[in-house]
Design a protein around this motif. Structure first.
Motif, PDB file in Angstrom:
ATOM      1  N   LEU A  83       0.836  -1.212   0.000  1.00 31.56           N
ATOM      2  CA  LEU A  83       0.000   0.000   0.000  1.00 31.56           C
ATOM      3  C   LEU A  83       0.865   1.255   0.000  1.00 31.56           C
ATOM      4  CD1 LEU A  83      -3.028  -0.811   2.341  1.00 31.56           C
ATOM      5  CD2 LEU A  83      -3.025  -0.456  -0.138  1.00 31.56           C
ATOM      6  N   GLU A  84       1.956   1.208   0.743  1.00 35.14           N
ATOM      7  CA  GLU A  84       2.856   2.368   0.764  1.00 35.14           C
ATOM      8  C   GLU A  84       3.493   2.594  -0.602  1.00 35.14           C
ATOM      9  OE1 GLU A  84       5.360   1.541   4.108  1.00 35.14           O
ATOM     10  OE2 GLU A  84       3.868   2.347   5.516  1.00 35.14           O
ATOM     11  N   MET A  85       3.773   1.494  -1.278  1.00 33.56           N
ATOM     12  CA  MET A  85       4.391   1.563  -2.603  1.00 33.56           C
ATOM     13  C   MET A  85       3.540   2.381  -3.577  1.00 33.56           C
ATOM     14  SD  MET A  85       5.852  -1.918  -4.199  1.00 33.56           S
ATOM     15  CE  MET A  85       4.233  -2.551  -4.579  1.00 33.56           C
ATOM     16  N   VAL A  86       2.217   2.256  -3.469  1.00 36.26           N
ATOM     17  CA  VAL A  86       1.337   3.010  -4.375  1.00 36.26           C
ATOM     18  C   VAL A  86       0.733   4.242  -3.669  1.00 36.26           C
ATOM     19  CG1 VAL A  86       0.786   1.040  -5.847  1.00 36.26           C
ATOM     20  CG2 VAL A  86      -0.662   1.532  -3.852  1.00 36.26           C
ATOM     21  N   GLU A  87       1.389   4.634  -2.581  1.00 38.97           N
ATOM     22  CA  GLU A  87       0.978   5.813  -1.813  1.00 38.97           C
ATOM     23  C   GLU A  87      -0.472   5.754  -1.348  1.00 38.97           C
ATOM     24  OE1 GLU A  87       2.172   9.385  -3.916  1.00 38.97           O
ATOM     25  OE2 GLU A  87       4.042   8.374  -4.454  1.00 38.97           O
ATOM     26  N   MET A  88      -0.863   4.564  -0.862  1.00 40.77           N
ATOM     27  CA  MET A  88      -2.229   4.391  -0.368  1.00 40.77           C
ATOM     28  C   MET A  88      -2.192   3.882   1.079  1.00 40.77           C
ATOM     29  SD  MET A  88      -4.484   5.305  -2.641  1.00 40.77           S
ATOM     30  CE  MET A  88      -5.953   4.458  -2.078  1.00 40.77           C
ATOM     31  N   GLY A  89      -1.065   4.122   1.754  1.00 41.49           N
ATOM     32  CA  GLY A  89      -0.856   3.600   3.099  1.00 41.49           C
ATOM     33  C   GLY A  89      -1.939   3.992   4.096  1.00 41.49           C
ATOM     34  N   ALA A  90      -2.566   5.152   3.901  1.00 43.98           N
ATOM     35  CA  ALA A  90      -3.547   5.641   4.861  1.00 43.98           C
ATOM     36  C   ALA A  90      -4.958   5.090   4.609  1.00 43.98           C
ATOM     37  CB  ALA A  90      -3.575   7.172   4.826  1.00 43.98           C
ATOM     38  N   GLN A 144     -15.369   3.643  -1.256  1.00 42.90           N
ATOM     39  CA  GLN A 144     -15.005   4.916  -0.623  1.00 42.90           C
ATOM     40  C   GLN A 144     -13.737   5.524  -1.218  1.00 42.90           C
ATOM     41  OE1 GLN A 144     -14.932   2.980   3.255  1.00 42.90           O
ATOM     42  NE2 GLN A 144     -16.639   4.274   3.945  1.00 42.90           N
ATOM     43  N   LEU A 145     -13.312   4.981  -2.363  1.00 39.61           N
ATOM     44  CA  LEU A 145     -12.111   5.501  -3.031  1.00 39.61           C
ATOM     45  C   LEU A 145     -12.469   6.044  -4.408  1.00 39.61           C
ATOM     46  CD1 LEU A 145      -9.506   2.641  -2.369  1.00 39.61           C
ATOM     47  CD2 LEU A 145      -9.938   4.676  -0.983  1.00 39.61           C
ATOM     48  N   SER A 146     -11.636   6.963  -4.905  1.00 39.97           N
ATOM     49  CA  SER A 146     -11.831   7.459  -6.273  1.00 39.97           C
ATOM     50  C   SER A 146     -11.382   6.382  -7.262  1.00 39.97           C
ATOM     51  CB  SER A 146     -10.996   8.722  -6.494  1.00 39.97           C
ATOM     52  OG  SER A 146      -9.630   8.376  -6.627  1.00 39.97           O
ATOM     53  N   GLY A 147     -11.728   6.571  -8.546  1.00 39.09           N
ATOM     54  CA  GLY A 147     -11.350   5.607  -9.576  1.00 39.09           C
ATOM     55  C   GLY A 147      -9.840   5.380  -9.629  1.00 39.09           C
ATOM     56  N   GLY A 148      -9.094   6.460  -9.539  1.00 37.03           N
ATOM     57  CA  GLY A 148      -7.637   6.359  -9.609  1.00 37.03           C
ATOM     58  C   GLY A 148      -7.060   5.647  -8.400  1.00 37.03           C
ATOM     59  N   GLN A 149      -7.658   5.919  -7.223  1.00 39.39           N
ATOM     60  CA  GLN A 149      -7.184   5.243  -6.009  1.00 39.39           C
ATOM     61  C   GLN A 149      -7.481   3.745  -6.084  1.00 39.39           C
ATOM     62  OE1 GLN A 149      -9.350   7.733  -3.270  1.00 39.39           O
ATOM     63  NE2 GLN A 149      -7.548   8.980  -2.790  1.00 39.39           N
ATOM     64  N   VAL A 209      -4.876   0.584  -5.908  1.00 41.82           N
ATOM     65  CA  VAL A 209      -5.028  -0.569  -5.014  1.00 41.82           C
ATOM     66  C   VAL A 209      -4.986  -1.860  -5.834  1.00 41.82           C
ATOM     67  CG1 VAL A 209      -6.572  -1.756  -3.410  1.00 41.82           C
ATOM     68  CG2 VAL A 209      -6.303   0.730  -3.267  1.00 41.82           C
ATOM     69  N   ALA A 210      -5.631  -1.832  -7.002  1.00 45.84           N
ATOM     70  CA  ALA A 210      -5.608  -3.019  -7.867  1.00 45.84           C
ATOM     71  C   ALA A 210      -4.171  -3.363  -8.252  1.00 45.84           C
ATOM     72  CB  ALA A 210      -6.458  -2.779  -9.116  1.00 45.84           C
ATOM     73  N   LEU A 211      -3.396  -2.329  -8.507  1.00 51.59           N
ATOM     74  CA  LEU A 211      -1.988  -2.537  -8.844  1.00 51.59           C
ATOM     75  C   LEU A 211      -1.240  -3.137  -7.643  1.00 51.59           C
ATOM     76  CD1 LEU A 211       0.292  -2.016 -10.903  1.00 51.59           C
ATOM     77  CD2 LEU A 211       0.543   0.268  -9.926  1.00 51.59           C
ATOM     78  N   ALA A 212      -1.488  -2.565  -6.463  1.00 52.96           N
ATOM     79  CA  ALA A 212      -0.839  -3.079  -5.248  1.00 52.96           C
ATOM     80  C   ALA A 212      -1.238  -4.534  -5.003  1.00 52.96           C
ATOM     81  CB  ALA A 212      -1.225  -2.220  -4.043  1.00 52.96           C
ATOM     82  N   ARG A 213      -2.510  -4.861  -5.273  1.00 58.22           N
ATOM     83  CA  ARG A 213      -2.965  -6.240  -5.050  1.00 58.22           C
ATOM     84  C   ARG A 213      -2.272  -7.206  -6.012  1.00 58.22           C
ATOM     85  NH1 ARG A 213      -9.157  -8.069  -5.726  1.00 58.22           N
ATOM     86  NH2 ARG A 213      -8.574  -7.514  -7.867  1.00 58.22           N
ATOM     87  N   ALA A 214      -2.017  -6.733  -7.236  1.00 57.29           N
ATOM     88  CA  ALA A 214      -1.340  -7.587  -8.209  1.00 57.29           C
ATOM     89  C   ALA A 214       0.123  -7.817  -7.838  1.00 57.29           C
ATOM     90  CB  ALA A 214      -1.423  -6.963  -9.601  1.00 57.29           C
ATOM     91  N   LEU A 215       0.694  -6.852  -7.077  1.00 55.31           N
ATOM     92  CA  LEU A 215       2.122  -6.947  -6.769  1.00 55.31           C
ATOM     93  C   LEU A 215       2.406  -7.518  -5.391  1.00 55.31           C
ATOM     94  CD1 LEU A 215       3.296  -3.456  -8.124  1.00 55.31           C
ATOM     95  CD2 LEU A 215       3.385  -5.662  -9.291  1.00 55.31           C
ATOM     96  N   VAL A 216       1.369  -7.581  -4.518  1.00 56.29           N
ATOM     97  CA  VAL A 216       1.595  -7.852  -3.100  1.00 56.29           C
ATOM     98  C   VAL A 216       2.238  -9.219  -2.851  1.00 56.29           C
ATOM     99  CG1 VAL A 216      -0.686  -8.835  -2.583  1.00 56.29           C
ATOM    100  CG2 VAL A 216       0.571  -7.607  -0.793  1.00 56.29           C
ATOM    101  N   PHE A 217       1.951 -10.201  -3.692  1.00 52.73           N
ATOM    102  CA  PHE A 217       2.556 -11.521  -3.447  1.00 52.73           C
ATOM    103  C   PHE A 217       3.857 -11.684  -4.231  1.00 52.73           C
ATOM    104  CE2 PHE A 217      -0.586 -12.075  -6.793  1.00 52.73           C
ATOM    105  CZ  PHE A 217       0.063 -12.858  -7.731  1.00 52.73           C
ATOM    106  N   GLU A 218       4.395 -10.549  -4.681  1.00 55.83           N
ATOM    107  CA  GLU A 218       5.697 -10.513  -5.340  1.00 55.83           C
ATOM    108  C   GLU A 218       5.799 -11.478  -6.515  1.00 55.83           C
ATOM    109  OE1 GLU A 218       8.405 -10.949  -2.006  1.00 55.83           O
ATOM    110  OE2 GLU A 218       7.205  -9.463  -0.937  1.00 55.83           O
TER     111      GLU A 218
END
Ligand code: ATP
Ligand code: MG
Length: 367
Positions: free
Chosen positions: A126-133, A141-146, A150-159
């Motif tokens: 989440l920090e990587m895509v600046e969504m840590g908060a 509750q998020l904008s389209g870009g946010q 998150v979708a990007l972070a989810r794709a990367l989270v398991f490395e």
């Protein structure tokens, strides 16, 4: 040699074909290999087979013929969740009933990662895509870009070593799109991830990719780095699909010393570099970029062939001038010149002479 079947390939399509109905091939004899860490984009018009290729690589579709290999091993019979591939698809939404953190934790739970490890990885992604908060919010509750981040972070989270993205930025406005384009390439390169990215936006393809595979009609028309694609298109389709381009139809008169003499349909003769024409008598479309056309006779070689042109329209665009000409029976010939102190502004009705270096003009197929 074609860049196929090489041993360093991390991802390889080998003679892959796909038909959904048992009759029409929507992917025809696809050979494509990517080394580890490459960012490759599949670019092409709607229906050209891009998503189908990605779906076969992800495991949601099976190839009708041929093999797909990951790290040298055929994955034809491995189910999607065992391929270890991260995915960002336009219609591959976040789970609405879960928080952002839970959404990211999910792929880790599936992979049986322990709780404390999971929490650390989710936080980092989440920090990587600046969504840590935003970990405690739900997707709505998020904008389209946010959500897209998150979708990007989810794709990367398991490395994952390989990430597939199908038009992931399609729904975003221009400004956010450009920011995300930068973030995605930056992350992919930083983490050493191999990426296959799909878009039909040529600017996106050119700015993000190490190499671009231009698709049309189920076939790769050209596979090359962005600059090569723009400067050395191998056929008329690529020349016209990538960037702006002037074309004039004609017939090859002679090919000699790497130069084609082409007689245009209005009778004028010009020089071009022969690309996929072979001999005198071949029909051709000559192709020249608007910024490579010269109308100052002094800057052309004395023996260069030139064409008479009438200025039809002059458009001031700030950094450049865009001038439309009537040339060789056409009225849609564009030239672009930089707005520089010594650059003359052409006037509608004015008669000029245009020409170019033969190396900037390409004689391509007429199909
Ligand atoms: N599930 C399916 N069943 C039958 N035909 C399909 C299916 N999915 C795609 N096709 C067909 O296969 C061809 C290639 O489609 P594909 O989705 O791969 O194109 P694309 O390049 O991703 O296009 P776009 O830019 O519009 O997303 C099209 O003619 C399409 O109609
Ligand atoms: Mg598609």
């Amino acid at each position: 040699m074609a860049n196929t079947g090489n041993n360093d390939a991390f991802v390889a399509f080998e003679r892959v074909q796909k038909s959904y109905d048992g009759e029409t091939l929507v992917v025809k004899d696809l050979n494509l290999s990517l080394p580890k860490g490459e960012f490759l984009t599949m670019l092409g018009p709607s229906g050209s087979g891009k998503t189908t290729c990605l779906m076969m690589l992800a495991g949601f579709e099976t190839a009708t013929h041929g093999e797909i290999k990951l790290d040298g091993i055929s994955i034809n019979n491995i189910p999607p969740h065992k391929r270890g591939i991260g995915m960002v698809f336009q219609n591959y939404a976040l789970f609405p009933h879960m928080t952002i953190a839970e959404n990211l934790s999910f792929p880790l739970e599936v992979r049986k990662i322990g709780k404390s490890d999971r929490e650390a990885k989710v936080k980092r992604a989440l920090e990587m895509v600046e969504m840590g908060a935003f970990g405690g919010r739900r997707p709505a509750q998020l904008s389209g870009g946010q959500q897209q981040r998150v979708a990007l972070a989810r794709a990367l989270v398991f490395e994952p070593e390989l990430v597939l993205m199908d038009e992931p930025l399609g729904a975003l406005d221009k400004q956010l799109r450009e920011k995300m384009q930068f973030e995605i390439t930056h992350l992919a390169h930083e983490l050493g991830i191999t990426t296959v990215y799909v878009t039909h936006d040529q600017t996106e393809a050119l700015t993000m990719s190490d190499r671009v595979a231009v698709f049309n009609d189920g076939r790769i028309q050209q596979l090359a780095p962005p600059d090569e694609l723009y400067e050395s298109p191998q056929n008329s389709f690529v020349a016209q699909f990538i960037g702006e381009n002037n074309t004039l139809a004609g017939t090859v008169q002679e090919i000699k010393d790497g130069l084609a003499l082409v007689k245009l349909d209005n009778g004028d003769v010009i020089d071009a570099t022969p690309v996929n024409v072979e001999k005198a008598g071949d029909r051709t479309l000559i192709s020249i970029r608007p910024e490579r056309v010269e109308f100052n006779r002094d800057r052309l070689s004395p023996d260069a062939h030139t064409l008479k042109a009438e200025v039809a329209e002059f458009i001031y665009m700030g950094d450049i001038f865009r001038t439309r000409l009537k040339v060789a029976g056409r009225d849609d010939f564009i030239i672009k010149t930089r707005n520089a102190p010594d650059q003359r502004r052409l006037k509608p009705g004015e008669m000029i002479e245009i020409g170019w270096l033969a190396e900037d003009c390409r004689a391509l197929d007429a199909t």
